[in-house]
Design an enzyme around this catalytic site. Structure first.
Site, PDB file in Angstrom:
ATOM      1  N   LYS A 275     -13.489  -1.041   6.398  1.00  0.00           N
ATOM      2  CA  LYS A 275     -14.060  -1.859   5.331  1.00  0.00           C
ATOM      3  C   LYS A 275     -15.133  -2.799   5.847  1.00  0.00           C
ATOM      4  CE  LYS A 275     -10.294  -0.169   3.325  1.00  0.00           C
ATOM      5  NZ  LYS A 275      -9.362   0.735   4.018  1.00  0.00           N
TER       6      LYS A 275
ATOM      7  N   ASP B  90      -0.812  -5.793   9.027  1.00  0.00           N
ATOM      8  CA  ASP B  90      -1.833  -4.814   8.657  1.00  0.00           C
ATOM      9  C   ASP B  90      -3.087  -5.605   8.287  1.00  0.00           C
ATOM     10  OD1 ASP B  90      -3.399  -2.767   7.763  1.00  0.00           O
ATOM     11  OD2 ASP B  90      -1.975  -1.996   6.301  1.00  0.00           O
TER      12      ASP B  90
ATOM     13  N   TRP C 133       0.864  -1.189   0.000  1.00  0.00           N
ATOM     14  CA  TRP C 133       0.000   0.000   0.000  1.00  0.00           C
ATOM     15  C   TRP C 133       0.899   1.237   0.000  1.00  0.00           C
ATOM     16  CZ3 TRP C 133      -2.163   2.666   4.788  1.00  0.00           C
ATOM     17  CH2 TRP C 133      -3.147   3.601   4.452  1.00  0.00           C
TER      18      TRP C 133
END
Length: 395
Positions: free
Chosen positions: A246, A211, A130
């Site tokens: 999310k 993560d 990311w």
């Protein structure tokens, strides 16, 4: 003092999204920003979240600060969700957590603790990762090495290269891992590969930093956590950055947690005190609303049941979109897109060149990153054929 500072370019992802919004093309499609969209192209609010919000608003009697570590109900709920109700680490009380402003805040607090323990520690990040990982963690003062991860030719994990590179990780190093639904590739480790990583961490002494932003969007809540839970079961020390953006749709509420799995209860308490001190330096006190909502959903059987059903439907839709996108792309070209179905979560590389991605934006209004990374959840029944036909035109 400020007049000499120069205009900086926009973030590459946010800038493309802004360009898409300004594009007059009526057929434009935004596949850039990593936000889940439903069939109507809307980022929805979960029913369970709406119910929790109503009850909180009706019952709320104060706007005083939360505790420094955040809402207790949320912390308990996120620990159980991430590690599992039957986690031995939880039973042994060697886990602590601090509520943070989103997954980014969780990563930052983790980085602060790492730097406090080993100033300038080396962090190994996947290639690719990311884009915000390195600036977010590096601004603390950490150093970076990359390990091979994604193989563009096979559209899968280059696990041999990953292992070869991580043989150089040592005690005092941190290995940043994506818990599931790798961003940006969608290519995930198998459970057998997680076992190998655990073996290496045991033998070499590095600390995994996971993560975990997409739990529930790959194969399911427990299935997506299997690799992380394997590490926690085998290692004395793991750091987790968890996010509710999310899987609870709490993007703008900035709801996350840094979870510390430590050697023992005494160490877990000490690390929590370090996390609270770091939070005080960075943002002082945690935001309340998202954590109160998430905590209520996670800890209430009725709301939790509604939410799990909603999340399972979201996960199923993403996986169905992958199948539909593969079929649509293959219907318009002779290329093999089976890899899209093998991947997990919201992201995939289509394997296009930067020039082809630019043509898609300029000529067809189909917006993706120059790397051809797309957000699969930006696809729906009304645009899928247009996207596939447009891709075929630039091949």
């Amino acid at each position: 003092m400020l007049q000499e500072l120069q205009q900086l370019p926009m973030d590459p992802i946010l800038g493309l999204s802004a360009a898409c919004r300004a594009d007059p093309n009526p057929n434009k499609v935004d596949l850039t920003v990593g936000i889940y969209m439903d069939e109507q192209g809307v980022c929805p609010v979960f029913e369970a979240v709406q119910l929790a919000q109503r009850s909180i608003v009706e019952q709320e009697v104060t706007k005083a600060y939360l505790a420094a570590a955040g809402d207790e109900q949320f912390n308990i709920g996120i620990q159980r969700l991430t590690l599992g109700d039957d986690s031995a680490a939880l039973a042994q009380r060697r886990v602590s957590s601090i509520q943070t402003p989103g997954g980014c805040g969780a990563l930052r607090i983790g980085a602060e603790i790492i730097h406090a323990a080993v100033p300038g520690a080396r962090v190994w990040v996947s290639d690719p990762t990311w884009p915000v990982h390195i600036p977010l963690l590096g601004s603390v003062g950490l150093q970076f090495h990359t390990y091979r991860y994604y193989d563009a030719a096979s559209h899968g994990v280059n696990f041999d290269g990953m292992v070869e590179d991580l043989k150089n990780a040592r005690v005092g190093d941190v290995v940043l891992l994506h818990g599931c639904c790798h961003n940006p590739s969608g290519a995930d480790l198998s459970l057998a590969q997680w076992e190998v990583v655990a073996d290496m961490a045991e033998q070499q002494g590095f600390t995994p930093f996971v993560d975990f932003a997409y739990q529930g969007l790959g194969d399911g809540l427990d299935e997506d956590a299997a690799g992380l839970r394997l590490l926690v079961a085998r290692l004395p020390e793991v750091i987790v950055a968890a996010s509710c953006s999310k899987n609870l749709g709490l993007y703008r509420e900035r709801t996350g947690a840094t979870i510390f799995i430590c050697r023992d209860e005494t160490n877990a308490s000490a690390i929590l005190s370090q996390g609270q001190a770091a939070a005080r330096r960075v943002y002082s006190m945690p935001p309340a609303h998202g954590a109160l909502v998430a905590g209520r959903v996670l800890m209430d059987d009725h709301l939790g049941g509604i939410w799990r059903t909603e999340l399972a439907a979201m996960c199923q839709r993403i996986n169905s979109l992958r199948t539909s996108l593969r079929e649509a792309l293959e219907a318009h070209s002779a290329a093999d897109y089976a890899f899209i179905e093998r991947e997990k979560g919201m992201f995939s590389f289509l394997g296009l060149s930067a020039e082809q991605a630019v043509r898609l934006r300029q000529e067809y209004g189909v917006y993706m990153l120059d790397s051809s990374r797309i957000n699969v959840a930006g696809i729906n029944a009304s645009n899928i054929d247009y996207v596939a036909a447009s891709v075929s035109q630039v091949l």
